[in-house]
Design an enzyme around this catalytic site. Sequence first.
Site, PDB file in Angstrom:
ATOM      1  N   HIS A  29      -3.312  -5.364   0.142  1.00  0.00           N
ATOM      2  CA  HIS A  29      -2.727  -5.884   1.381  1.00  0.00           C
ATOM      3  C   HIS A  29      -2.740  -7.417   1.347  1.00  0.00           C
ATOM      4  CE1 HIS A  29      -2.532  -2.160   3.903  1.00  0.00           C
ATOM      5  NE2 HIS A  29      -3.395  -1.743   2.985  1.00  0.00           N
ATOM      6  N   GLU A  51      -1.309  -9.507   3.143  1.00  0.00           N
ATOM      7  CA  GLU A  51      -1.228 -10.142   4.462  1.00  0.00           C
ATOM      8  C   GLU A  51      -2.590 -10.592   4.983  1.00  0.00           C
ATOM      9  OE1 GLU A  51      -1.413  -5.616   5.407  1.00  0.00           O
ATOM     10  OE2 GLU A  51      -0.674  -6.950   3.834  1.00  0.00           O
ATOM     11  N   CYS A 109       0.846  -1.202   0.000  1.00  0.00           N
ATOM     12  CA  CYS A 109       0.000   0.000   0.000  1.00  0.00           C
ATOM     13  C   CYS A 109       0.887   1.262   0.000  1.00  0.00           C
ATOM     14  CB  CYS A 109      -0.952  -0.027   1.192  1.00  0.00           C
ATOM     15  SG  CYS A 109      -2.344   1.117   1.048  1.00  0.00           S
TER      16      CYS A 109
END
Length: 612
Positions: free
Chosen positions: A530, A532, A403
């Site tokens: 993102h 993750e 990001c």
Amino acid sequence: MKMKYVVVSGGVVSGLGKGVTASSIGAVLKGCGLRVTTIKIDPYLNTDAGTMSPFEHGEVFVLDDGGEADLDLGNYERFLDIKLTRDHNITTGKVYQAVIDKERRGDYLGKTVQVVPHITDEIQDWIERVAVKPVDGKEGPPDVCVIELGGTIGDIESMPFIEALGQFSYRVGTGNFCLVHVSLVPVLNVVGEQKTKPTQHSVRGLRGLGLAPDILACRSTEPLEEHVTAKLSQFCHVPISNIVNLHDVSNIWHIPLLLRDQKAHEAILKVLDLQRIGKVPREPKLAEWTERANKLDKLKTPVKIAMVGKYTSLSDSYLSVQKALLHASVAMERKLVVEWVCSCDLEDSAAKETPEAHQKAWKLLKGAGGVLVPGGFGDRGVQGKILAAKYARENNVPYLGICLGMQVAVIEFARSVMKLSGANSTEFDPATPSPCVIFMPEGSKTQMGATMRLGSRRTYFLANNCKSSKLYGNAISVDERHRHRYEVNPEMVPELEKAGLSFVGKDESGRRMEIIEIPNHEFFIGAQFHPEFKSRPGKPSPLFLGLIAAASGQLDLLLQRSCGIASLNSTPRCTTNGTVVPPVKKPYTAVKKKPLKILVNEYYANSNGIQI
């Protein structure tokens, strides 16, 4: 089968690990063959966690539907491999807003609207409505819903929820409701013995509010002594068989195993009247958990990753990033060492103001095998993140920017390679002469909550030999979760690409940049999304795998494994007979008459391949 509910509450102090306990209970029940869903109750007045500072409440976890939720929903998704929705996070703000909206519409027919029964009824109705939603990709409602009550027993803001849960236990009936109370059994250094009094008081307070615990989950540094367990049983009115000890362990993947070894599943199944159901095995199947937990304990070869951010003093601010790194490092058989680097300490101003911190920060950065710059907001520490990206680019150090981490990499490239000294994001300098990053046209500058580009969006790979596509299993596209209101300026992309920065992933319009790479670099990738948030212990995020592999000298080996490990929801670039379809060649971004998605579909139709 009627829906069963397991409620997890906490007492004595906050931060006991109720989220991990609730997740582990879910994992054990799932191992017993049950379909499990979860709900998190947060007693704060915020509608959601989207506007909270990471220092205040840890990271904001983003769901597929764009819901900004408490970080515990990330624990649930990782432990249970499920996909939750915004409605699985109940807050005081959401409940009161729903009740007030009904009152304004006249739904209460002129009655005086009160906490009891209107707020408590809304909470109960919300739980029943959300609990039946399938979250594991299968049809039909789940078997068990694990509900975590945030906060600590005795908090004034939790009172409506406790009252609602007391009523709810009566509504669903005996055999359908199990209360697990997590409490602390501390050891005072002066006395040197485990003290039961805090738990006794916590249970007494819980009973005074109309709830009686069926199971006690006692947190402690060391295993509970037998006489301590007996004392807890006697004064808390809980059978010894229903007291489980969650003492400190080497890693949290041992927690489901602790519950299994102490027969916690048998106690829960008995309270829920499930022990006689034929499809529930006597012992949960947790072989993968055992293997994973033991493997993590045995890892010895370190891999150092410098985490460069501005919330480094609170590790929960980057919890999902930490977990994604851990998943990837275990998969690559390396012991993860995270070096926390405060981006502010890397800046030139810190050399004068805090020279020791400045030297330490640069020493940690230069000693790491890879650099990760996670997402963030605001201009504090941004210059330090830009310097970290520059160091990684110039020294061929593996780099992953997420990001804002991708955006600062673009800014640094424009400044250093293209010699645009004033290049910046309009977030930090609205008057910049070279706006590399701009505010998204559809964003709102007046309303902060839920106005970003949020949730799962599709990214299309365009380059024919980029590392990102290979890591995603030679995918055409991939669905990942987003949370941003600024984006790379599409008007500057041609100049950036001409200078050597590759934009290998874009959205379906072709104007929103999703993934960058520097082709001649060992590993330099930035992602606007993102990754993750969708990483799982058994299914690590491909981009994190790439970073760990590059930082430990295993990238070539990883890329050779069938062009990487395919991600959840990625579309493989193969036909039904297993042959690889030639990748899409670039000039689609130059064509403005048709959306990128249509052009890609036309290409594959002409190639007898697959469509998006």
